[in-house]
Design a protein around this motif. Structure first.
Motif, PDB file in Angstrom:
ATOM      1  N   MET A  96      -0.389  -7.359 -13.803  1.00  0.00           N
ATOM      2  CA  MET A  96       1.021  -7.014 -13.904  1.00  0.00           C
ATOM      3  C   MET A  96       1.533  -6.471 -12.576  1.00  0.00           C
ATOM      4  SD  MET A  96       2.922  -5.535 -17.202  1.00  0.00           S
ATOM      5  CE  MET A  96       2.951  -3.894 -16.642  1.00  0.00           C
ATOM      6  N   SER A  97       2.729  -6.918 -12.175  1.00  0.00           N
ATOM      7  CA  SER A  97       3.257  -6.364 -10.934  1.00  0.00           C
ATOM      8  C   SER A  97       4.458  -5.466 -11.241  1.00  0.00           C
ATOM      9  CB  SER A  97       3.635  -7.493  -9.974  1.00  0.00           C
ATOM     10  OG  SER A  97       4.521  -8.343 -10.618  1.00  0.00           O
ATOM     11  N   SER A  98       4.816  -4.653 -10.268  1.00  0.00           N
ATOM     12  CA  SER A  98       5.908  -3.707 -10.507  1.00  0.00           C
ATOM     13  C   SER A  98       7.252  -4.446 -10.484  1.00  0.00           C
ATOM     14  CB  SER A  98       5.895  -2.608  -9.449  1.00  0.00           C
ATOM     15  OG  SER A  98       6.373  -3.111  -8.237  1.00  0.00           O
ATOM     16  N   ILE A  99       8.240  -3.842 -11.118  1.00  0.00           N
ATOM     17  CA  ILE A  99       9.598  -4.414 -11.106  1.00  0.00           C
ATOM     18  C   ILE A  99      10.351  -3.755  -9.955  1.00  0.00           C
ATOM     19  CG2 ILE A  99      11.770  -4.596 -12.373  1.00  0.00           C
ATOM     20  CD1 ILE A  99      10.106  -4.422 -14.958  1.00  0.00           C
ATOM     21  N   VAL A 100      10.814  -4.592  -9.023  1.00  0.00           N
ATOM     22  CA  VAL A 100      11.493  -4.031  -7.855  1.00  0.00           C
ATOM     23  C   VAL A 100      12.999  -4.247  -7.961  1.00  0.00           C
ATOM     24  CG1 VAL A 100      11.659  -4.071  -5.337  1.00  0.00           C
ATOM     25  CG2 VAL A 100       9.451  -4.483  -6.442  1.00  0.00           C
ATOM     26  N   ILE A 101      13.736  -3.172  -7.734  1.00  0.00           N
ATOM     27  CA  ILE A 101      15.203  -3.258  -7.697  1.00  0.00           C
ATOM     28  C   ILE A 101      15.642  -2.885  -6.283  1.00  0.00           C
ATOM     29  CG2 ILE A 101      17.365  -2.386  -8.666  1.00  0.00           C
ATOM     30  CD1 ILE A 101      15.859  -1.830 -11.254  1.00  0.00           C
ATOM     31  N   GLU A 118      10.501  -2.833  16.791  1.00  0.00           N
ATOM     32  CA  GLU A 118       9.187  -2.199  16.566  1.00  0.00           C
ATOM     33  C   GLU A 118       9.291  -1.020  15.597  1.00  0.00           C
ATOM     34  OE1 GLU A 118      10.485  -3.003  19.435  1.00  0.00           O
ATOM     35  OE2 GLU A 118       8.999  -3.954  20.727  1.00  0.00           O
ATOM     36  N   VAL A 119      10.433  -0.331  15.627  1.00  0.00           N
ATOM     37  CA  VAL A 119      10.637   0.781  14.689  1.00  0.00           C
ATOM     38  C   VAL A 119      10.670   0.213  13.267  1.00  0.00           C
ATOM     39  CG1 VAL A 119      12.338   2.473  13.871  1.00  0.00           C
ATOM     40  CG2 VAL A 119      11.815   2.313  16.313  1.00  0.00           C
ATOM     41  N   ARG A 120      11.442  -0.846  13.081  1.00  0.00           N
ATOM     42  CA  ARG A 120      11.571  -1.450  11.756  1.00  0.00           C
ATOM     43  C   ARG A 120      10.227  -1.963  11.271  1.00  0.00           C
ATOM     44  NH1 ARG A 120      16.803  -1.351  10.707  1.00  0.00           N
ATOM     45  NH2 ARG A 120      16.306  -2.118   8.626  1.00  0.00           N
ATOM     46  N   ALA A 121       9.492  -2.629  12.190  1.00  0.00           N
ATOM     47  CA  ALA A 121       8.204  -3.216  11.803  1.00  0.00           C
ATOM     48  C   ALA A 121       7.239  -2.134  11.334  1.00  0.00           C
ATOM     49  CB  ALA A 121       7.612  -3.989  12.979  1.00  0.00           C
ATOM     50  N   SER A 122       7.263  -0.975  11.996  1.00  0.00           N
ATOM     51  CA  SER A 122       6.274   0.029  11.606  1.00  0.00           C
ATOM     52  C   SER A 122       6.628   0.699  10.276  1.00  0.00           C
ATOM     53  CB  SER A 122       6.035   1.057  12.718  1.00  0.00           C
ATOM     54  OG  SER A 122       7.130   1.895  12.789  1.00  0.00           O
ATOM     55  N   LEU A 123       7.838   0.545   9.796  1.00  0.00           N
ATOM     56  CA  LEU A 123       8.201   1.125   8.494  1.00  0.00           C
ATOM     57  C   LEU A 123       7.998   0.152   7.335  1.00  0.00           C
ATOM     58  CD1 LEU A 123      11.503   3.045   9.353  1.00  0.00           C
ATOM     59  CD2 LEU A 123       9.183   3.935   9.232  1.00  0.00           C
ATOM     60  N   LEU A 124       7.765  -1.118   7.676  1.00  0.00           N
ATOM     61  CA  LEU A 124       7.690  -2.149   6.634  1.00  0.00           C
ATOM     62  C   LEU A 124       6.576  -1.907   5.622  1.00  0.00           C
ATOM     63  CD1 LEU A 124       8.137  -5.842   7.806  1.00  0.00           C
ATOM     64  CD2 LEU A 124       9.353  -4.579   6.016  1.00  0.00           C
ATOM     65  N   LYS A 125       5.365  -1.589   6.147  1.00  0.00           N
ATOM     66  CA  LYS A 125       4.213  -1.453   5.265  1.00  0.00           C
ATOM     67  C   LYS A 125       4.427  -0.318   4.246  1.00  0.00           C
ATOM     68  CE  LYS A 125      -0.755  -1.108   5.541  1.00  0.00           C
ATOM     69  NZ  LYS A 125      -1.770  -0.465   6.330  1.00  0.00           N
ATOM     70  N   PHE A 126       4.921   0.811   4.748  1.00  0.00           N
ATOM     71  CA  PHE A 126       5.157   1.956   3.862  1.00  0.00           C
ATOM     72  C   PHE A 126       6.135   1.566   2.743  1.00  0.00           C
ATOM     73  CE2 PHE A 126       7.717   5.558   2.533  1.00  0.00           C
ATOM     74  CZ  PHE A 126       6.742   6.438   2.113  1.00  0.00           C
ATOM     75  N   GLN A 127       7.224   0.881   3.136  1.00  0.00           N
ATOM     76  CA  GLN A 127       8.245   0.518   2.141  1.00  0.00           C
ATOM     77  C   GLN A 127       7.686  -0.480   1.126  1.00  0.00           C
ATOM     78  OE1 GLN A 127      12.443   0.176   4.049  1.00  0.00           O
ATOM     79  NE2 GLN A 127      11.046  -0.199   5.722  1.00  0.00           N
ATOM     80  N   ARG A 128       6.902  -1.452   1.620  1.00  0.00           N
ATOM     81  CA  ARG A 128       6.351  -2.450   0.693  1.00  0.00           C
ATOM     82  C   ARG A 128       5.322  -1.828  -0.237  1.00  0.00           C
ATOM     83  NH1 ARG A 128       6.221  -7.538   4.848  1.00  0.00           N
ATOM     84  NH2 ARG A 128       8.426  -8.051   4.562  1.00  0.00           N
ATOM     85  N   ASN A 129       4.496  -0.923   0.288  1.00  0.00           N
ATOM     86  CA  ASN A 129       3.533  -0.231  -0.584  1.00  0.00           C
ATOM     87  C   ASN A 129       4.273   0.542  -1.663  1.00  0.00           C
ATOM     88  OD1 ASN A 129       1.276  -1.146   0.656  1.00  0.00           O
ATOM     89  ND2 ASN A 129       1.008   0.648   1.972  1.00  0.00           N
ATOM     90  N   PHE A 130       5.352   1.204  -1.265  1.00  0.00           N
ATOM     91  CA  PHE A 130       6.116   1.999  -2.226  1.00  0.00           C
ATOM     92  C   PHE A 130       6.665   1.091  -3.335  1.00  0.00           C
ATOM     93  CE2 PHE A 130       9.509   4.295  -4.157  1.00  0.00           C
ATOM     94  CZ  PHE A 130       9.130   5.623  -4.092  1.00  0.00           C
ATOM     95  N   SER A 131       7.107  -0.093  -2.949  1.00  0.00           N
ATOM     96  CA  SER A 131       7.727  -0.989  -3.936  1.00  0.00           C
ATOM     97  C   SER A 131       6.733  -1.456  -5.002  1.00  0.00           C
ATOM     98  CB  SER A 131       8.350  -2.197  -3.235  1.00  0.00           C
ATOM     99  OG  SER A 131       7.325  -3.091  -2.815  1.00  0.00           O
ATOM    100  N   ARG A 132       5.436  -1.279  -4.738  1.00  0.00           N
ATOM    101  CA  ARG A 132       4.424  -1.727  -5.705  1.00  0.00           C
ATOM    102  C   ARG A 132       4.102  -0.679  -6.759  1.00  0.00           C
ATOM    103  NH1 ARG A 132       1.797  -3.446  -0.795  1.00  0.00           N
ATOM    104  NH2 ARG A 132       2.691  -5.475  -0.319  1.00  0.00           N
ATOM    105  N   LYS A 133       4.737   0.488  -6.666  1.00  0.00           N
ATOM    106  CA  LYS A 133       4.432   1.544  -7.643  1.00  0.00           C
ATOM    107  C   LYS A 133       4.828   1.089  -9.041  1.00  0.00           C
ATOM    108  CE  LYS A 133       4.927   5.591  -4.659  1.00  0.00           C
ATOM    109  NZ  LYS A 133       4.292   6.841  -5.031  1.00  0.00           N
TER     110      LYS A 133
END
Ligand code: CDP
Length: 203
Positions: A1-6, A85-100
């Motif tokens: 099951m994957s998380s529902i992202v809004i 580069e600023v945007r790229a370094s925030l991507l992983k954190f945001q994507r991980n968060f979206s999987r909660k």
């Protein structure tokens, strides 16, 4: 099951924060205000830190260490947000968060387009410049009653232009986003309209 992202995107003071938080509470989903990440880096930049290394070393606690509502921090945030580069370094954190689990509401400028392009529900909130500036004026007046409405209009206009025209992840509605104009709506009406739309699509 994957998380529902809004994904909830839109320009400054379009109601994203209040609406996203209310929706996340109604659905019992996790909530991330991605603007806070950029604002915290903006705050560090104003202290003299180099923005790319500030982004790489950003800690979650940093979000509580500054008065992130300040207009000068908002301006700095939109300047450092144009750096790829600023945007790229925030991507992983945001994507991980979206999987909660069971789901997550993320608000920002590029959630539906870049951060979570496969989000189940995408919303783009907008409102007239005057309506947005007046809302921000009322918010900011609580802590600083010397601010003038005219200067807030100018600041928001400048920030919108920078956010829309930058080459890296410009603010734009995803082609599959539902657009809501909240100019004529009270905040509670806007929450109801957006929640109604989401409820019809979530199951
Ligand atoms: O609350 P408001 O809409 O005024 O701003 P915010 O969401 O806190 O974002 C502050 C600034 O961060 C914006 O003007 C954007 O330049 C930047 N930002 C971004 O580029 N991408 C995001 N996902 C969120 C914010």
């Amino acid at each position: 099951m994957s998380s529902i992202v809004i994904a909830i995107d839109g320009p400054a003071a379009s109601g994203k924060g209040t609406i996203s938080k209310a929706i996340s509470e109604k659905l019992q989903f996790h909530y991330l205000d991605t603007g806070k990440l950029y604002r915290a880096i903006g705050a560090k930049y104003l202290e003299g830190h180099e923005p790319i290394s500030a982004a790489t070393n950003l800690k979650y606690e940093d979000l509580d260490n500054y008065d992130l509502q300040k207009p000068e921090i908002a301006k700095a945030a939109s300047e450092i947000a144009a750096i790829q580069e600023v945007r790229a370094s925030l991507l992983k954190f945001q994507r991980n968060f979206s999987r909660k689990m069971p789901g997550a509401v993320l608000d920002g400028r590029d959630i539906g387009t870049i951060v979570c392009p496969s989000a189940k529900i995408k919303i783009f909130l907008t409102a007239s410049l005057e309506a947005r500036a007046y809302r921000r004026y009322l918010e900011l007046q609580k802590t600083n009653n010397e601010l003038k409405l005219e200067s807030i209009i100018d600041q928001i206009k400048e920030r919108d232009e920078r956010d829309q025209t930058r080459s890296s992840s410009p603010m734009v509605a995803a082609s599959d986003a539902k657009i809501f104009d909240t100019s004529e709506l009270s905040i509670n009406e806007a929450i109801d309209v957006v929640y109604f739309y989401i409820q019809a699509r979530i199951n």
